[in-house]
Write a protein that holds these residues in place. Structure first.
Motif, mmCIF file in Angstrom:
data_model
loop_
_atom_site.group_PDB
_atom_site.id
_atom_site.type_symbol
_atom_site.label_atom_id
_atom_site.label_comp_id
_atom_site.label_asym_id
_atom_site.label_seq_id
_atom_site.Cartn_x
_atom_site.Cartn_y
_atom_site.Cartn_z
ATOM 1 N N GLY A 259 -4.419 16.503 0.830
ATOM 2 C CA GLY A 259 -3.504 15.547 0.411
ATOM 3 C C GLY A 259 -3.718 14.464 1.533
ATOM 4 N N ILE A 260 -2.974 13.468 1.457
ATOM 5 C CA ILE A 260 -2.997 12.273 2.265
ATOM 6 C C ILE A 260 -1.398 11.635 2.671
ATOM 7 C CG2 ILE A 260 -3.488 9.625 2.196
ATOM 8 C CD1 ILE A 260 -6.025 10.113 0.459
ATOM 9 N N THR A 261 -1.223 11.637 4.008
ATOM 10 C CA THR A 261 0.208 11.419 4.682
ATOM 11 C C THR A 261 0.534 9.965 4.056
ATOM 12 O OG1 THR A 261 -0.470 12.881 6.415
ATOM 13 C CG2 THR A 261 1.371 11.081 6.728
ATOM 14 N N ALA A 262 1.773 10.033 3.591
ATOM 15 C CA ALA A 262 2.375 8.612 3.148
ATOM 16 C C ALA A 262 3.585 8.481 3.446
ATOM 17 C CB ALA A 262 2.241 8.849 1.602
ATOM 18 N N ARG A 263 4.145 7.246 3.671
ATOM 19 C CA ARG A 263 5.508 7.046 3.750
ATOM 20 C C ARG A 263 6.061 6.447 2.714
ATOM 21 N NH1 ARG A 263 7.775 1.998 4.575
ATOM 22 N NH2 ARG A 263 9.952 1.860 5.563
ATOM 23 N N ILE A 264 7.326 7.170 2.134
ATOM 24 C CA ILE A 264 7.648 7.074 0.877
ATOM 25 C C ILE A 264 9.177 6.375 1.024
ATOM 26 C CG2 ILE A 264 8.394 8.137 -1.443
ATOM 27 C CD1 ILE A 264 6.096 10.280 -0.571
ATOM 28 N N LEU A 265 9.348 5.145 0.210
ATOM 29 C CA LEU A 265 10.498 4.512 0.441
ATOM 30 C C LEU A 265 11.410 4.534 -0.864
ATOM 31 C CD1 LEU A 265 12.382 2.666 2.289
ATOM 32 C CD2 LEU A 265 11.175 0.608 1.193
ATOM 33 N N ILE A 266 12.675 4.999 -0.875
ATOM 34 C CA ILE A 266 13.454 5.207 -2.063
ATOM 35 C C ILE A 266 14.561 4.665 -1.714
ATOM 36 C CG2 ILE A 266 14.559 6.891 -3.749
ATOM 37 C CD1 ILE A 266 12.263 8.963 -2.884
ATOM 38 N N GLY A 267 14.711 3.534 -2.479
ATOM 39 C CA GLY A 267 15.946 2.736 -1.859
ATOM 40 C C GLY A 267 15.816 2.305 -0.463
ATOM 41 N N GLN A 268 16.962 2.525 0.144
ATOM 42 C CA GLN A 268 16.584 2.197 1.513
ATOM 43 C C GLN A 268 16.477 3.424 2.585
ATOM 44 O OE1 GLN A 268 17.053 -0.993 2.811
ATOM 45 N NE2 GLN A 268 17.391 -1.412 0.744
ATOM 46 N N ARG A 269 16.048 4.441 1.900
ATOM 47 C CA ARG A 269 15.809 5.573 2.541
ATOM 48 C C ARG A 269 14.322 5.848 2.763
ATOM 49 N NH1 ARG A 269 17.671 11.281 0.178
ATOM 50 N NH2 ARG A 269 16.857 12.803 1.867
ATOM 51 N N PRO B 152 12.969 4.070 -9.048
ATOM 52 C CA PRO B 152 11.586 3.289 -8.269
ATOM 53 C C PRO B 152 11.248 3.797 -6.861
ATOM 54 C CG PRO B 152 13.817 1.878 -8.527
ATOM 55 C CD PRO B 152 14.017 3.393 -9.015
ATOM 56 N N ILE B 153 9.989 3.659 -6.570
ATOM 57 C CA ILE B 153 9.767 4.093 -5.099
ATOM 58 C C ILE B 153 8.688 3.258 -4.639
ATOM 59 C CG2 ILE B 153 10.514 6.618 -5.434
ATOM 60 C CD1 ILE B 153 7.371 7.062 -5.484
ATOM 61 N N GLU B 154 8.539 3.057 -3.527
ATOM 62 C CA GLU B 154 7.260 2.252 -2.798
ATOM 63 C C GLU B 154 6.742 3.684 -1.861
ATOM 64 O OE1 GLU B 154 6.956 -1.182 -2.699
ATOM 65 O OE2 GLU B 154 8.291 -1.478 -4.205
ATOM 66 N N VAL B 155 5.403 3.287 -1.890
ATOM 67 C CA VAL B 155 4.501 4.380 -1.330
ATOM 68 C C VAL B 155 3.551 3.625 -0.406
ATOM 69 C CG1 VAL B 155 2.790 6.145 -1.466
ATOM 70 C CG2 VAL B 155 4.820 6.121 -2.896
ATOM 71 N N ALA B 156 3.310 3.938 0.907
ATOM 72 C CA ALA B 156 2.377 3.078 1.717
ATOM 73 C C ALA B 156 1.738 4.326 2.437
ATOM 74 C CB ALA B 156 3.359 2.503 2.876
ATOM 75 N N PHE B 157 0.450 4.238 2.423
ATOM 76 C CA PHE B 157 -0.460 5.174 3.190
ATOM 77 C C PHE B 157 -2.074 4.422 3.712
ATOM 78 C CE2 PHE B 157 -1.579 4.885 -1.400
ATOM 79 C CZ PHE B 157 -3.155 4.976 -1.432
ATOM 80 N N VAL B 158 -2.446 4.818 4.464
ATOM 81 C CA VAL B 158 -3.926 4.292 4.871
ATOM 82 C C VAL B 158 -4.992 5.016 4.091
ATOM 83 C CG1 VAL B 158 -5.029 4.288 7.038
ATOM 84 C CG2 VAL B 158 -2.792 4.295 7.111
ATOM 85 N N ASP B 159 -5.792 4.206 3.630
ATOM 86 C CA ASP B 159 -7.152 4.527 2.834
ATOM 87 C C ASP B 159 -7.912 5.652 3.847
ATOM 88 O OD1 ASP B 159 -8.535 3.197 4.825
ATOM 89 O OD2 ASP B 159 -9.305 1.948 3.193
ATOM 90 N N ASP B 160 -8.865 6.310 3.310
ATOM 91 C CA ASP B 160 -9.565 7.168 3.877
ATOM 92 C C ASP B 160 -10.528 6.779 5.046
ATOM 93 O OD1 ASP B 160 -10.931 6.078 1.706
ATOM 94 O OD2 ASP B 160 -12.416 7.603 1.985
ATOM 95 N N THR B 161 -10.654 5.686 5.191
ATOM 96 C CA THR B 161 -11.578 4.892 6.412
ATOM 97 C C THR B 161 -10.502 4.831 7.550
ATOM 98 O OG1 THR B 161 -11.016 2.490 5.659
ATOM 99 C CG2 THR B 161 -12.902 3.615 4.576
ATOM 100 N N GLY B 162 -9.143 4.919 7.465
ATOM 101 C CA GLY B 162 -8.048 4.657 8.327
ATOM 102 C C GLY B 162 -8.070 3.182 8.774
ATOM 103 N N LYS B 163 -8.633 2.339 8.016
ATOM 104 C CA LYS B 163 -8.646 0.814 8.217
ATOM 105 C C LYS B 163 -7.564 -0.197 7.310
ATOM 106 C CE LYS B 163 -13.250 1.037 9.903
ATOM 107 N NZ LYS B 163 -14.622 0.701 9.540
ATOM 108 N N LYS B 164 -7.361 0.501 6.216
ATOM 109 C CA LYS B 164 -6.588 -0.423 5.195
ATOM 110 C C LYS B 164 -5.334 0.209 4.531
ATOM 111 C CE LYS B 164 -6.807 -3.544 1.513
ATOM 112 N NZ LYS B 164 -6.264 -4.650 1.917
ATOM 113 N N GLN B 165 -4.168 -0.485 4.869
ATOM 114 C CA GLN B 165 -3.197 0.303 4.485
ATOM 115 C C GLN B 165 -2.851 -0.384 2.819
ATOM 116 O OE1 GLN B 165 0.008 1.051 6.886
ATOM 117 N NE2 GLN B 165 1.837 0.622 5.497
#
Length: 124
Positions: free
Chosen positions: A16-26, A55-68
């Motif tokens: 898996g790949i660690t991610a920050r998941i935004l659901i509403g304001q949470r 609806p959700i927003e997901v943010a994660f860093v690519d496998d190079t660690g350089k691009k969000q």
């Protein structure tokens, strides 16, 4: 085409790949587990009481660690997992002008991590 075949096969990550998941304001932490050109699944580290169409927003860093990367999606399905975790099956609704970066991410992960397994069929 058989009903159990996916139009866009997903590929499963063993770690898996660690991610920050935004659901509403949470904001929640989680792990992205599988990917395709149109969707992904995420395991939330806690229970979630949403539902289909959330609806959700997901943010994660690519496998190079350089691009969000940031994706917007809708929850299509959810399932309770062991340890009060929740699995979300999501359909991507917006790549935020990062579709090329996302597809490059899919391709590079396949080659650098060597962990892909096809999910051409939908789980039963």
């Amino acid at each position: 085409m058989s009903e159990d075949l996916r139009k866009n096969p997903r590929f499963v990550s063993t770690s898996g790949i660690t991610a920050r998941i935004l659901i509403g304001q949470r904001a929640l932490s989680g792990t992205l587990c599988d990917f395709s050109a149109t969707g992904f699944s995420a395991i939330l580290d806690e229970a979630f009481e949403g539902g289909g169409g959330t609806p959700i927003e997901v943010a994660f860093v690519d496998d190079t660690g350089k691009k969000q990367l940031k994706l917007s999606a809708l929850v299509n399905n959810q399932r309770t997992q062991e340890g009060a975790k929740t699995r979300l099956g999501c359909q991507i609704t917006d790549f935020h002008d990062q579709s090329d970066a996302y597809l490059a991410f899919l391709t590079s992960v396949m080659y650098t991590q060597g962990f892909w397994k096809s999910m051409a069929k939908k789980p039963s």
